[in-house]
Motif scaffolding. Structure first.
Motif, mmCIF file in Angstrom:
data_model
loop_
_atom_site.group_PDB
_atom_site.id
_atom_site.type_symbol
_atom_site.label_atom_id
_atom_site.label_comp_id
_atom_site.label_asym_id
_atom_site.label_seq_id
_atom_site.Cartn_x
_atom_site.Cartn_y
_atom_site.Cartn_z
ATOM 1 N N MET A 1 0.835 -1.176 0.000
ATOM 2 C CA MET A 1 0.000 0.000 0.000
ATOM 3 C C MET A 1 0.882 1.242 0.000
ATOM 4 N N GLU A 2 0.651 2.146 -0.923
ATOM 5 C CA GLU A 2 1.442 3.359 -0.992
ATOM 6 C C GLU A 2 1.020 4.319 0.115
ATOM 7 N N ILE A 3 1.984 5.040 0.682
ATOM 8 C CA ILE A 3 1.708 5.982 1.760
ATOM 9 C C ILE A 3 2.306 7.344 1.438
ATOM 10 N N GLN A 4 1.933 8.334 2.195
ATOM 11 C CA GLN A 4 2.487 9.671 2.061
ATOM 12 C C GLN A 4 3.024 10.190 3.392
ATOM 13 N N ASP A 5 3.122 9.340 4.407
ATOM 14 C CA ASP A 5 3.541 9.751 5.745
ATOM 15 C C ASP A 5 4.983 9.352 6.011
ATOM 16 N N TYR A 6 5.530 9.895 7.125
ATOM 17 C CA TYR A 6 6.872 9.543 7.592
ATOM 18 C C TYR A 6 6.787 8.340 8.495
ATOM 19 N N PRO A 7 7.807 7.575 8.698
ATOM 20 C CA PRO A 7 8.933 7.409 7.788
ATOM 21 C C PRO A 7 8.532 6.504 6.627
ATOM 22 N N SER A 8 9.199 6.649 5.530
ATOM 23 C CA SER A 8 8.866 5.809 4.378
ATOM 24 C C SER A 8 10.066 5.645 3.467
ATOM 25 N N ARG A 9 9.967 4.652 2.617
ATOM 26 C CA ARG A 9 10.941 4.472 1.545
ATOM 27 C C ARG A 9 10.371 5.177 0.327
ATOM 28 N N VAL A 10 11.224 5.790 -0.425
ATOM 29 C CA VAL A 10 10.787 6.438 -1.656
ATOM 30 C C VAL A 10 11.583 5.803 -2.799
ATOM 31 N N ILE A 11 10.897 5.489 -3.852
ATOM 32 C CA ILE A 11 11.540 4.846 -4.993
ATOM 33 C C ILE A 11 11.067 5.533 -6.270
ATOM 34 N N THR A 12 11.996 5.804 -7.152
ATOM 35 C CA THR A 12 11.682 6.378 -8.456
ATOM 36 C C THR A 12 11.963 5.305 -9.498
ATOM 37 N N MET A 13 10.969 5.061 -10.340
ATOM 38 C CA MET A 13 11.086 4.043 -11.375
ATOM 39 C C MET A 13 10.714 4.667 -12.718
ATOM 40 N N SER A 14 11.189 4.044 -13.786
ATOM 41 C CA SER A 14 10.781 4.501 -15.120
ATOM 42 C C SER A 14 10.292 3.310 -15.921
ATOM 43 N N ASN A 15 9.337 3.572 -16.816
ATOM 44 C CA ASN A 15 8.826 2.498 -17.661
ATOM 45 C C ASN A 15 9.606 2.458 -18.970
ATOM 46 N N LYS A 16 9.223 1.584 -19.868
ATOM 47 C CA LYS A 16 9.966 1.408 -21.121
ATOM 48 C C LYS A 16 9.882 2.620 -22.039
ATOM 49 N N PHE A 17 8.978 3.551 -21.751
ATOM 50 C CA PHE A 17 8.854 4.772 -22.552
ATOM 51 C C PHE A 17 9.622 5.937 -21.930
ATOM 52 N N GLY A 18 10.223 5.704 -20.769
ATOM 53 C CA GLY A 18 10.982 6.744 -20.089
ATOM 54 C C GLY A 18 10.171 7.582 -19.125
#
Length: 75
Positions: free
Chosen positions: A1-18
């Motif tokens: 489940m995605e959250i917006q509170d502290y503390p959390s891990r943040v991950i940036t991903m890209s798809n095949k289109f960039g």
């Protein structure tokens, strides 16, 4: 489940289109499970990953030391 509170891990991903997507998750299992993450985001690759915490947390040196040294938190 995605959250917006502290503390959390943040991950940036890209798809095949960039196109990129930034996601926030609790830093512990089962929220942070790479197998489940990639099932939900097929054909994506990780660009960056990190940890977000409330600035007040950084005042507790014992907690900061635990976050830096406890590898179990980062699995």
């Amino acid at each position: 489940m995605e959250i917006q509170d502290y503390p959390s891990r943040v991950i940036t991903m890209s798809n095949k289109f960039g196109d990129s997507v930034v996601l926030h998750y609790h830093y512990f299992f089962p929220c942070w499970d790479l197998s489940l993450l990639f099932q939900g985001y097929p054909h994506h690759k990780i660009i960056s990953a990190g940890f977000v915490c409330d600035p007040k947390m950084t005042q507790n040196q014992k907690l900061v030391r635990n976050l830096k040294q406890n590898l179990d938190l980062w699995d």
